[in-house]
Design a protein around this motif. Sequence first.
Motif, PDB file in Angstrom:
ATOM      1  N   THR A   4       0.809  -1.217   0.000  1.00  0.00           N
ATOM      2  CA  THR A   4       0.000   0.000   0.000  1.00  0.00           C
ATOM      3  C   THR A   4       0.838   1.260   0.000  1.00  0.00           C
ATOM      4  N   ARG A   7       0.085   3.773  -2.910  1.00  0.00           N
ATOM      5  CA  ARG A   7      -1.275   4.281  -2.972  1.00  0.00           C
ATOM      6  C   ARG A   7      -1.627   5.117  -1.769  1.00  0.00           C
ATOM      7  N   ARG A   8      -0.934   4.866  -0.655  1.00  0.00           N
ATOM      8  CA  ARG A   8      -1.256   5.640   0.541  1.00  0.00           C
ATOM      9  C   ARG A   8      -0.478   6.935   0.520  1.00  0.00           C
ATOM     10  N   GLU A 315      -8.124   9.800  -7.830  1.00  0.00           N
ATOM     11  CA  GLU A 315      -8.147   8.368  -8.123  1.00  0.00           C
ATOM     12  C   GLU A 315      -6.768   7.906  -8.583  1.00  0.00           C
ATOM     13  N   THR A 347      -9.284  -3.993  -0.282  1.00  0.00           N
ATOM     14  CA  THR A 347      -8.804  -3.269   0.883  1.00  0.00           C
ATOM     15  C   THR A 347      -9.665  -2.024   1.072  1.00  0.00           C
ATOM     16  N   GLN A 349      -8.873   0.908   0.703  1.00  0.00           N
ATOM     17  CA  GLN A 349      -8.520   1.914  -0.293  1.00  0.00           C
ATOM     18  C   GLN A 349      -8.848   1.480  -1.720  1.00  0.00           C
ATOM     19  N   SER A 368      -7.648   2.215  -7.007  1.00  0.00           N
ATOM     20  CA  SER A 368      -8.394   2.815  -5.897  1.00  0.00           C
ATOM     21  C   SER A 368      -9.888   2.598  -6.080  1.00  0.00           C
ATOM     22  N   ASP A 369     -10.607   2.629  -4.946  1.00  0.00           N
ATOM     23  CA  ASP A 369     -12.008   2.220  -4.972  1.00  0.00           C
ATOM     24  C   ASP A 369     -12.933   3.191  -5.680  1.00  0.00           C
TER      25      ASP A 369
END
Length: 393
Positions: A4, A7-8, A315, A347, A349, A368-369
């Motif tokens: 992660t 992305r985090r 995104e 997850t 995210q 990403s979601d």
Amino acid sequence: MSPTADRRVALLTILIGVTILAAGCVAVPTADDSAAVLEDRIADAEPPNEIDATLEVREEVDGETTTTTDDIQFRADGVSRIETADGLLIVTDGDQRWHHDRETERVQRFDVDPGTKPFLEGLYDQQAAYVERYDIDEIEETTFEGHEVYRVVFDPPPAETINRSVSVLVGETEYVVPLERTDGVDDQAVETVEVWYDDEQFFPIKHRVEGAGVELETTYRDVTFEPGFVADRFDVDAPMEDGSDENAEDVVEVVFPELSQHETVAGVDEAVPFSVAEPPVETLPDALALDAATSYEFPDEERTQASLSYRANGETVIVKTSDGPRTVAVGGDDVQIGDGAGTIADTPQGAELEWACDDDLYYSVFVSDGVGDDRALALEIAEAIGCDPTANR
């Protein structure tokens, strides 16, 4: 690097908490001479030799607020001690940094980069950069936390954006590594920079940055300058209290990866000893564009990794290629990607998909979601790559 880590992406926390201003405060006219004198004082200020405080950090992003509170003790020479509310003790002697999780008794030791500035020096350099690059829009004399302070509102240029950082997960502990400031206008453009300076040390007791959908604050409460610390308060040979230093043989040595940013996919491809997997253009949502091409060297794992990050409107799609398995895996449901076996997990995210191939290369896709059906898109990108990283060249 954790699954992660890219992305985090977090905004570098440089802001301020809600302040209670004393009644009867007087606004100071922002005449050129008043602003010029104040700018000189901020630029010329030297950090205190020692500071003891409680650091409160508040971050509000798209209406969601998180707040952390840590007890901090810093010295100008780079020695420091931090105790977090969740039980982590961090002690630094300038050359090494120890992290002790008091709940798990896990101890990690890091080498500090010789070029790393002491925290207090970096904090004061940041203030000097403000007065060099920004105009002062407003000055006010008031009080905060028992200190006489100057509240200064800076006017950042339209192209200024909030600093970003990327989280690095080592074991079960996350650390934040700052990245360079971006210069283009995006949805995190700075609209307000506001700082409350102690009128003696010109220490930024409060610091607030606000942009579109983002508000970040740091507040130093119960501040004491020059408290006269006891020397062994910062000993790193045995920084763990209550006898826990007896477990020193279980200390985990941690080496941070070497990170390099590249302008293009070709640039990161040249920097690593393997071909970098690239997502097919037709699978990416129209708004997404390449935001970062990064190569990593993990000396302690003898592993190299390449990461391509595509972002827009909050995104993200990230595709990674590595010549070794990552130490932290997401797991999830088993999937077959070409000739490779992998897993996919949902997850908080977004969707994370990982797979390995017979050529000793390891791949992952994160979506990403907010990007439509994140799980379906992750599978589509992964299947297009398969076990041939050059399939979309």
